[in-house]
Scaffold this active site. Structure first.
Site, PDB file in Angstrom:
ATOM      1  N   SER A 279       0.868  -4.180  -5.756  1.00 11.47           N
ATOM      2  CA  SER A 279       0.432  -5.045  -4.661  1.00 11.47           C
ATOM      3  C   SER A 279      -0.936  -5.615  -4.990  1.00 11.47           C
ATOM      4  O   SER A 279      -1.773  -4.929  -5.572  1.00 11.47           O
ATOM      5  CB  SER A 279       0.357  -4.232  -3.366  1.00 11.47           C
ATOM      6  OG  SER A 279      -0.521  -4.855  -2.447  1.00 11.47           O
ATOM      7  N   LYS A 285       0.176   0.906  -4.334  1.00 11.46           N
ATOM      8  CA  LYS A 285       1.590   0.560  -4.251  1.00 11.46           C
ATOM      9  C   LYS A 285       2.296   0.489  -5.599  1.00 11.46           C
ATOM     10  O   LYS A 285       1.748   0.037  -6.589  1.00 11.46           O
ATOM     11  CB  LYS A 285       1.742  -0.801  -3.556  1.00 11.46           C
ATOM     12  CG  LYS A 285       1.300  -0.797  -2.108  1.00 11.46           C
ATOM     13  CD  LYS A 285       2.348  -0.222  -1.196  1.00 11.46           C
ATOM     14  CE  LYS A 285       3.388  -1.264  -0.903  1.00 11.46           C
ATOM     15  NZ  LYS A 285       4.478  -0.684  -0.119  1.00 11.46           N
ATOM     16  N   GLU A 292      14.941  -5.346  -5.129  1.00 10.67           N
ATOM     17  CA  GLU A 292      14.823  -6.270  -3.993  1.00 10.67           C
ATOM     18  C   GLU A 292      15.226  -7.683  -4.388  1.00 10.67           C
ATOM     19  O   GLU A 292      15.874  -8.400  -3.615  1.00 10.67           O
ATOM     20  CB  GLU A 292      13.398  -6.245  -3.453  1.00 10.67           C
ATOM     21  CG  GLU A 292      13.083  -4.908  -2.786  1.00 10.67           C
ATOM     22  CD  GLU A 292      11.609  -4.765  -2.428  1.00 10.67           C
ATOM     23  OE1 GLU A 292      11.331  -4.253  -1.354  1.00 10.67           O
ATOM     24  OE2 GLU A 292      10.745  -5.166  -3.235  1.00 10.67           O
TER      25      GLU A 292
END
Ligand code: ARG
Length: 459
Positions: A279, A285, A292
């Protein structure tokens, strides 16, 4: 000004806006290699059928080789505004190389038949590539299943813990689903691999075009039985995107499993750093973007299928220019599919299982409720009655905050006199999976056999 394959009938140049609107080279440059194959076979056929001289064919073949040398393997983007389509590009470049004899190549054919011939060649090759890429993903899943040797976790229904299953069993479920996809891909070849040449725009040709020779030369397994269907039907493309759509349903479900397993709530799987992303704001993260993107792109593939169906809906026979819109979605779907399969294989085979988290996931005795139910059934308690009894024990365990395995035999017998001391043997996930007897179950022997089967098939 670049030449067109038509024009004699026209007094004026095409308006630049219409060029911009109708030119398709930006898309159909994908067909360059296939189109060269078609042209070579066509040139040979023309000589074989006595339509042109052998020396003329030889000159055309030399010209085509020069065109390939100049343009093959490179991005043809630079020619996009210059030529109407890939057919015009090759024809024009051939004329530059081979001179006047090039004008004989297009004898007896139309771009209507040419475009679908090249598309079929393109598609059968990509279909084979996708088939191999699916195999590689299956292999990666089998490797992951082997790494998960003996690991057990609660299988889910409704995303709620249901019963203990082997993690390998779950992974092999995806392998089986992919196998069906590959069977569909292989079957679709029968409909893809037909020669449409000879349709000559729509009606067939009065020239002695040797279609059998063309089919053999180009590796087609048959000749399209109707010239009008040959130029106007794109059912084979709709089938391809349908088959891909089902494949992508499976890829999205595989991805969703990994996304869930990778979430802190589950924590079953650790992704390799090379196949995860971070991130820009939150330094801690590590995200599962591969999965995804696959989940998201599945939607784009379904969209391509809808678009292709809508383009064909209600079109009068035979060829209409609408059909030019068949290709962008197909080409895009091919690229997305090949890259997704590759990335999924990398990501799956490089990830590792978190044994502690998997063990923690089993810390809920209600996952043995079905085993307890079957325990009573084996003692001849009617199924529906046993179901009620076990339901009540589970409710009591929740209310009393005391896990089922901690109960004494006396406590069990308050719910049914059939419970004995051996009830305590049930609270072992290994025993639970070993208890399964049906074909295709999560019994460790079945799963071991399945792993061996796949290793042999995917060798
Ligand atoms: N670009 C067209 C297509 O993709 C093929 C050319 C046929 N054009 C024509 N005016 N008949 O379908």
């Amino acid at each position: 000004m670049a030449k067109k394959l038509w024009g004699g009938r026209f007094k004026k140049e095409m308006h630049p806006a219409l060029k911009h609107f109708s030119y398709s080279l930006a898309t159909d440059k994908e067909l360059f290699e296939a189109e060269l194959l078609v042209n070579r076979a066509w040139a040979k056929m023309l000589a074989k059928s006595g339509i042109i001289a052998r020396a003329e064919t030889a000159a055309i073949l030399r010209g085509l080789a020069a065109v390939e040398k100049k343009m093959g393997g490179q991005d043809l983007g630079a020619y996009v505004c210059q030529y109407e389509d890939v057919h015009t590009l090759i024809q024009s470049e051939l004329e530059k190389n081979a001179g006047a004899v090039a004008k004989k190549l297009h004898t007896g054919r139309s771009r209507n038949d040419l475009v679908v011939a090249s598309t079929r060649i393109y598609l059968r090759e990509r279909t084979a590539e996708i088939w191999y890429a699916v195999k590689k993903l299956q292999k990666a899943l089998v490797v992951a299943a082997e790494k998960a040797n003996g690991l057990i976790f609660p299988g889910l229904t409704h995303l709620r813990k249901a019963q203990p299953v082997l993690l390998a069993h779950h992974l092999l479920a995806h392998v089986e689903m992919l196998e069906e996809d590959n069977a569909r891909l292989a079957d679709s070849m029968k409909r893809i691999n037909l020669l449409p040449l000879g349709a000559a725009a729509l009606a067939g040709s009065a020239l002695p075009l040797d279609q059998k020779f063309l089919a053999k030369e180009l590796g087609f397994s048959g000749i399209a039985p109707n010239s009008m269907a040959a130029v106007s039907d794109r059912g084979f493309l709709a089938e391809f995107l349908s088959v891909l759509s089902i494949l992508w349903v499976h890829l999205s479900r595989l991805s969703e499993d990994f996304i869930l397993w990778n979430s802190e709530a589950f924590g079953y799987v650790e992704l390799d750093d090379a196949f995860a992303t971070g991130s820009s704001l939150m330094p801690q993260k590590k995200n599962p973007d591969v999965f995804e993107l696959v989940r998201g792109r599945a939607g784009v593939i379904f969209g391509a299928l809808q678009a292709l169906l809508a383009v064909q809906k209600g079109l009068p026979l035979s060829y209409n220019r609408d059909l030019q819109e068949d290709k962008p979605g197909v080409f895009d779907a091919v690229k997305k599919t090949l890259s997704a399969l590759e990335l999924l294989a990398f990501t799956v085979s490089s990830s590792s299982w978190n044994k502690k988290a998997l063990l923690r996931s089993l810390d809920d005795d209600s996952i043995f409720a079905t085993d307890i139910l079957e325990y009573l059934v084996r003692r001849k308690v009617p199924f529906a009655e046993a179901h009620q009894v076990v339901g009540r024990t589970v409710r009591h365990a929740i209310e009393s905050e005391k896990q089922l395995r901690q109960w004494s035999v006396q406590e069990w017998q308050k719910f049914s006199p059939e419970f004995g001391a051996d009830i305590h043997d049930l609270f072992d996930p290994k025993e639970s999976v070993k208890g399964k007897k049906t074909i295709g179950s999560t019994h460790p022997a079945c799963v071991k056999q399945a792993v061996a089967k796949w290793k042999k098939i995917l060798r």
